[in-house]
Scaffold this motif. Sequence first.
Motif, PDB file in Angstrom:
ATOM      1  N   ASP A 191      50.045  38.613  46.844  1.00 23.85           N
ATOM      2  CA  ASP A 191      48.961  37.917  46.183  1.00 23.85           C
ATOM      3  C   ASP A 191      48.725  38.517  44.815  1.00 23.85           C
ATOM      4  OD1 ASP A 191      47.825  40.325  46.698  1.00 23.85           O
ATOM      5  OD2 ASP A 191      46.392  39.610  48.235  1.00 23.85           O
ATOM      6  N   ALA A 192      47.669  38.028  44.142  1.00 25.47           N
ATOM      7  CA  ALA A 192      47.421  38.485  42.778  1.00 25.47           C
ATOM      8  C   ALA A 192      47.110  39.965  42.715  1.00 25.47           C
ATOM      9  CB  ALA A 192      46.267  37.663  42.170  1.00 25.47           C
TER      10      ALA A 192
ATOM     11  N   PRO B 247      50.928  42.304  50.200  1.00 25.14           N
ATOM     12  CA  PRO B 247      51.881  41.390  50.820  1.00 25.14           C
ATOM     13  C   PRO B 247      51.139  40.300  51.584  1.00 25.14           C
ATOM     14  CG  PRO B 247      52.500  43.653  51.236  1.00 25.14           C
ATOM     15  CD  PRO B 247      51.148  43.691  50.614  1.00 25.14           C
ATOM     16  N   VAL B 248      51.682  39.036  51.490  1.00 23.22           N
ATOM     17  CA  VAL B 248      51.151  37.899  52.230  1.00 23.22           C
ATOM     18  C   VAL B 248      52.027  37.726  53.470  1.00 23.22           C
ATOM     19  CG1 VAL B 248      50.587  35.444  52.183  1.00 23.22           C
ATOM     20  CG2 VAL B 248      50.306  36.823  50.124  1.00 23.22           C
TER      21      VAL B 248
ATOM     22  N   VAL C  17      59.007  36.870  40.223  1.00 22.98           N
ATOM     23  CA  VAL C  17      58.574  35.673  39.499  1.00 22.98           C
ATOM     24  C   VAL C  17      57.183  35.328  39.996  1.00 22.98           C
ATOM     25  CG1 VAL C  17      60.906  34.789  39.139  1.00 22.98           C
ATOM     26  CG2 VAL C  17      59.634  34.145  41.197  1.00 22.98           C
ATOM     27  N   GLY C  18      56.375  34.611  39.149  1.00 21.06           N
ATOM     28  CA  GLY C  18      55.065  34.153  39.545  1.00 21.06           C
ATOM     29  C   GLY C  18      55.119  32.709  39.968  1.00 21.06           C
ATOM     30  N   ALA C  19      54.174  32.309  40.857  1.00 24.08           N
ATOM     31  CA  ALA C  19      54.153  30.938  41.354  1.00 24.08           C
ATOM     32  C   ALA C  19      52.744  30.581  41.754  1.00 24.08           C
ATOM     33  CB  ALA C  19      55.111  30.780  42.524  1.00 24.08           C
TER      34      ALA C  19
ATOM     35  N   VAL D   6      50.637  33.583  43.243  1.00 23.09           N
ATOM     36  CA  VAL D   6      51.377  34.533  44.080  1.00 23.09           C
ATOM     37  C   VAL D   6      52.529  35.093  43.275  1.00 23.09           C
ATOM     38  CG1 VAL D   6      50.751  33.414  46.251  1.00 23.09           C
ATOM     39  CG2 VAL D   6      52.797  32.688  45.043  1.00 23.09           C
ATOM     40  N   ILE D   7      53.017  36.237  43.701  1.00 21.48           N
ATOM     41  CA  ILE D   7      54.171  36.901  43.062  1.00 21.48           C
ATOM     42  C   ILE D   7      55.260  36.986  44.107  1.00 21.48           C
ATOM     43  CG2 ILE D   7      54.986  38.986  41.956  1.00 21.48           C
ATOM     44  CD1 ILE D   7      52.087  39.537  41.134  1.00 21.48           C
TER      45      ILE D   7
END
Length: 534
Positions: free
Chosen positions: A468-469, A473-474, A495-497, A486-487
């Motif tokens: 997450d930001a 960890p998710v 990468v970011g998304a 999210v990363i």
Amino acid sequence: MMSLFDTDTASNLVEYSVSELSGSIKRTVEQAFDQVRVRGEISGYRGPHSSGHAYFSLKDDRARIEAVIWKTTMARLKFRPEEGMEVIATGKITTFPGSSKYQIVIESLEPAGAGALMALLEERKRKFAAEGLFEQSVKKALPFMPSVIGVVTSPTGAVIRDILHRISDRFPVHVIVWPVRVQGDGAGNEVAAAITGFNSLTHDGPLPRPDVLIVARGGGSLEDLWCFNDEAVVRAAAGSVIPLISAVGHETDWTLIDYAADRRAPTPTGAAEMAVPVKADLEAQLSALTARLKAAVNRRMSDHAQEVRALARALPSLDQLLALPRRRFDDVATGLARGLQMNTVNKRRTLEQMAGRLRPDMLVNRLTDRRQKLTENALRRERAVERMLARHRHAITGADAALRALPARLSGQVHRAQDRVAGLGRRTDSAILNDVRAKKASYLSHGRMLDSLSYKNVLSRGYALVRDADGHPVKAAAELIAATLVIIEFADGQVGALTSDTLTAQPAAVTSAKKRGAKGTGRADVLKKQGSLF
């Protein structure tokens, strides 16, 4: 086979419960035998129960009936029941429904007659005599002139007044009265406790210990005096350390304490007369003895004076006694002058002999001898000093040689110490090198284990890690909502998304990333913006 008539007859009888029948019987018996007198022998008596009640039986040669004496009645009885005593009991008959038994509730109890009491008295007398409580050999003599008298009796009767009056008339002394009951239930225990209490006193206690005891009571019937036949009283009187006088009843009344006591008095007044002498008689006797003593002393002095005068006549006179010493003194005085003259002559002769030996040549010879001895002693002292100096010089030479050889010995010891230090240094370097190698091998082993357990190996197989930001960890898709940054970390970078509810949507962050990749933007730019994991 039962007939119809028999059945009707049986059905007409009144039906009772067990409790109703027992209660009816109890009322019938108590009404019919409300007050009865029963004569019989006591059987099974074991003394009062812990509740204070007494349970036993009355029997004769053909029958037996249970009996009970309640606690309040026991306190009023003149006689304490005893096993085998024949008595006349007055009371009422009642039943005990719990066990279908009947018994007599005794309200008063008395011996069956004087014959029964006398038989019991004789039986006790034989028992105590067999135990040796009445032996004359154990009787103690009464003190001639006691200073304290203990009296065990009732404090309200005429007995104590008669005793105090008689003691006051004859010989006034300190009297201690222990008040007790002298009749009725419990009187025997009180008398026994009083005798024991007087014996437990000490001479130096707050209450003085009596020199003699008097147990007294006035006259009465056998029943009235029965407590003095109690076993506890007899044993206490026989075991008393203090001499005891029994004065119970009149001269014709005999109780068991009379046999156990040290002396028996016919009356309480007679006990007081036994305890103390007559003071007037003692004073008269003392006066007579004093007169006899004075007459004896006077006669003795007269006899001694006569003997002294006879001896004085036999002695020689003073002149006769001094005649011989005077003669000896005169002889010694006469010889003293001659002795002085002879002593002077002898001394003069001795002085002349000594003066003859004191010549000048003798003095010269003595001086020459002393001078020669002195010279010889000086020579011996000089030789002794030379020998001592030679010994010290030799010792100093040896010490000097030892000091000269000391640097060489010290140099050898220093070289050996240096070699030992160098060896220890080599061993230390080798130990440190071995320890460093072992630490390095352990570090490499842990590194390999860390690499094998690292999640980056999983990423290299095509997996990705979603954070997450905040960088956490998710672990599940349910933790994310739409349009959440999210990363995603791959093996070669991050990468970011942005999250979306549908699978067809393409996050703007990914699209822009692709465009930047198409334009030639490198992974270094993405890492620079997102930050590195390391």
